[in-house]
Motif scaffolding. Structure first.
Motif, PDB file in Angstrom:
ATOM      1  N   ASP A  71       0.839  -1.191   0.000  1.00 41.46           N
ATOM      2  CA  ASP A  71       0.000   0.000   0.000  1.00 41.46           C
ATOM      3  C   ASP A  71       0.880   1.248   0.000  1.00 41.46           C
ATOM      4  OD1 ASP A  71      -1.731   2.169   0.828  1.00 41.46           O
ATOM      5  OD2 ASP A  71      -3.196   0.632   1.369  1.00 41.46           O
ATOM      6  N   LYS A  72       0.788   2.082  -1.042  1.00 44.25           N
ATOM      7  CA  LYS A  72       1.681   3.226  -1.179  1.00 44.25           C
ATOM      8  C   LYS A  72       1.496   4.246  -0.066  1.00 44.25           C
ATOM      9  CE  LYS A  72       2.644   3.290  -6.165  1.00 44.25           C
ATOM     10  NZ  LYS A  72       1.925   2.084  -6.587  1.00 44.25           N
ATOM     11  N   ASP A  73       0.248   4.489   0.364  1.00 44.28           N
ATOM     12  CA  ASP A  73       0.067   5.484   1.420  1.00 44.28           C
ATOM     13  C   ASP A  73       0.547   4.968   2.765  1.00 44.28           C
ATOM     14  OD1 ASP A  73      -2.023   3.711   1.352  1.00 44.28           O
ATOM     15  OD2 ASP A  73      -3.621   5.189   1.498  1.00 44.28           O
ATOM     16  N   SER A  74       0.481   3.661   2.977  1.00 45.78           N
ATOM     17  CA  SER A  74       1.064   3.067   4.179  1.00 45.78           C
ATOM     18  C   SER A  74       2.577   3.222   4.173  1.00 45.78           C
ATOM     19  CB  SER A  74       0.677   1.587   4.272  1.00 45.78           C
ATOM     20  OG  SER A  74       1.281   0.967   5.377  1.00 45.78           O
ATOM     21  N   MET A  75       3.196   2.974   3.030  1.00 45.42           N
ATOM     22  CA  MET A  75       4.643   3.146   2.892  1.00 45.42           C
ATOM     23  C   MET A  75       5.040   4.603   3.106  1.00 45.42           C
ATOM     24  SD  MET A  75       6.221   0.241   2.128  1.00 45.42           S
ATOM     25  CE  MET A  75       7.643   0.586   1.099  1.00 45.42           C
ATOM     26  N   LEU A  76       4.237   5.513   2.584  1.00 40.35           N
ATOM     27  CA  LEU A  76       4.538   6.935   2.735  1.00 40.35           C
ATOM     28  C   LEU A  76       4.489   7.361   4.197  1.00 40.35           C
ATOM     29  CD1 LEU A  76       5.127   9.703   1.542  1.00 40.35           C
ATOM     30  CD2 LEU A  76       2.675   9.998   1.158  1.00 40.35           C
ATOM     31  N   ASN A  77       3.535   6.831   4.945  1.00 39.38           N
ATOM     32  CA  ASN A  77       3.446   7.174   6.363  1.00 39.38           C
ATOM     33  C   ASN A  77       4.697   6.732   7.118  1.00 39.38           C
ATOM     34  OD1 ASN A  77       2.085   8.025   8.842  1.00 39.38           O
ATOM     35  ND2 ASN A  77       1.952   5.833   9.281  1.00 39.38           N
ATOM     36  N   VAL A  78       5.141   5.495   6.858  1.00 37.54           N
ATOM     37  CA  VAL A  78       6.349   5.009   7.517  1.00 37.54           C
ATOM     38  C   VAL A  78       7.548   5.856   7.095  1.00 37.54           C
ATOM     39  CG1 VAL A  78       7.933   3.050   7.734  1.00 37.54           C
ATOM     40  CG2 VAL A  78       5.465   2.660   7.736  1.00 37.54           C
ATOM     41  N   MET A  79       7.635   6.194   5.812  1.00 37.70           N
ATOM     42  CA  MET A  79       8.736   7.012   5.327  1.00 37.70           C
ATOM     43  C   MET A  79       8.772   8.367   6.031  1.00 37.70           C
ATOM     44  SD  MET A  79       9.382   8.751   1.622  1.00 37.70           S
ATOM     45  CE  MET A  79       8.497  10.201   2.233  1.00 37.70           C
ATOM     46  N   LYS A  80       7.611   8.992   6.218  1.00 43.43           N
ATOM     47  CA  LYS A  80       7.542  10.291   6.882  1.00 43.43           C
ATOM     48  C   LYS A  80       8.009  10.185   8.335  1.00 43.43           C
ATOM     49  CE  LYS A  80       3.907  12.650   4.242  1.00 43.43           C
ATOM     50  NZ  LYS A  80       4.507  13.987   4.173  1.00 43.43           N
ATOM     51  N   LEU A  81       7.612   9.117   9.017  1.00 43.33           N
ATOM     52  CA  LEU A  81       8.028   8.925  10.400  1.00 43.33           C
ATOM     53  C   LEU A  81       9.539   8.714  10.487  1.00 43.33           C
ATOM     54  CD1 LEU A  81       5.166   6.562  11.660  1.00 43.33           C
ATOM     55  CD2 LEU A  81       5.488   8.971  12.243  1.00 43.33           C
TER      56      LEU A  81
END
Length: 303
Positions: free
Chosen positions: A237-247
């Protein structure tokens, strides 16, 4: 200076899959990414690492030559890497402009109380590597209160031992309901709010009931430190990956440039068709887990 994620966690948590998926994701938004395999026992990689510890030492060779078991061989390999850390540093000199992903072994003792791995990371910190530990834990542990307490203790011990900026991640969140019904909503497990509620569920298990005071003490220890919380991850899931990346970027101080930001916005607009908001536990709950009303309706339909 180089920014890096250090992927740790128990076997089967998805560290290698994470490295592969995160590399594709970060490459898609414009970062130059390199994967460093520090697991001397992992010989079935879905990618070709830019640096591979097997060039220096492997678990199979140690087992054959020193007649040690798999766990003892892995510890030996980490101690050998510590003594020959210059080999690793020389390899990393060729990756100065890269964002690094360290794929690490799955033996939790290396992160909870053994010092070799910590000493290797300290060497990197002294050379101005900006590290963040990404601790992956399979979300199936949420379905068993006793296992979840063990995971919390392991996470806390790892955070205190490694002394790095730290992100705890519940991986394979898309499979969370296939492991069994959770006693509480997902945000209870991600926020680790009031663990005393778990004691009521532990008392239903005859063997565990004998150790109520021990469980109370362990829960109290976790809550006294108040350090452990989790974010969720579905690697597809791209938005899940993006959230982890932001953190992770927040934890290690990485700031992306204008071009990368534009690429990220374009990528996410294709993925979700709108402005992106953080991938929170409530949305994961709704996406991957059935609520009580839905369960009730399903039962009524079946009858």
């Amino acid at each position: 200076m180089a920014f890096a994620q250090v992927l740790i966690g128990p076997p089967g948590a998805g560290k290698t899959t994470y490295c592969n998926g995160m590399k594709h994701f970060l490459t898609g938004i414009g970062r130059k990414v390199a994967i460093i395999n520090l697991d001397p026992g992992n010989d079935l990689l879905p990618f070709t690492p830019d640096v591979d510890i097997s060039e220096l030492i492997s678990v199979a060779d140690v087992m054959d030559n020193l007649h040690l078991g798999p766990n003892g061989s892995l510890i030996y390999c980490m101690e050998y890497l510590e003594k020959n850390v210059d080999w690793l540093l020389k390899k990393l000199e060729n990756l100065k402009d890269y964002y690094l992903l360290f794929d690490c072994p799955g033996q939790v003792e290396l992160y909870t109380h053994h010092n070799s791995f910590k000493n290797i990371l300290q060497k990197l910190l002294k050379l101005n590597f900006k590290l963040v530990a990404v601790h992956l834990v399979d979300s199936h542990y949420c379905s068993d209160p006793s296992k979840f307490i063990s995971v919390l203790l392991t996470s806390l011990s790892t955070m205190l031992q490694l002394e790095l900026p730290h992100i705890n991640v519940l991986s394979k969140i898309d499979l969370v309901e296939t492991y069994g019904k959770l006693a509480f909503n997902l945000d209870y497990y991600t926020e680790v709010s009031d663990l005393n509620y778990l004691l009521d569920h532990l008392e239903d298990v005859p063997f565990v009931k004998k150790f109520k005071k021990l469980n109370e003490a362990m829960i109290g220890l976790i809550q006294d430190y108040s350090l452990v919380s989790f974010c969720t991850l579905n690697i597809q899931d791209k938005d899940s990956m993006l959230n982890v990346m932001k953190l992770v970027d927040k934890a290690n101080g990485y700031v992306f440039g204008d071009l990368e930001e534009r690429n990220m916005q374009a990528l996410m607009s294709c993925a979700v068709g709108a402005d992106f908001e953080y991938f929170k536990a409530a949305s994961v709950q709704e996406k991957y887990m059935k609520n009580e009303d839905e369960h009730g309706k399903m039962d009524d339909d079946a009858s």
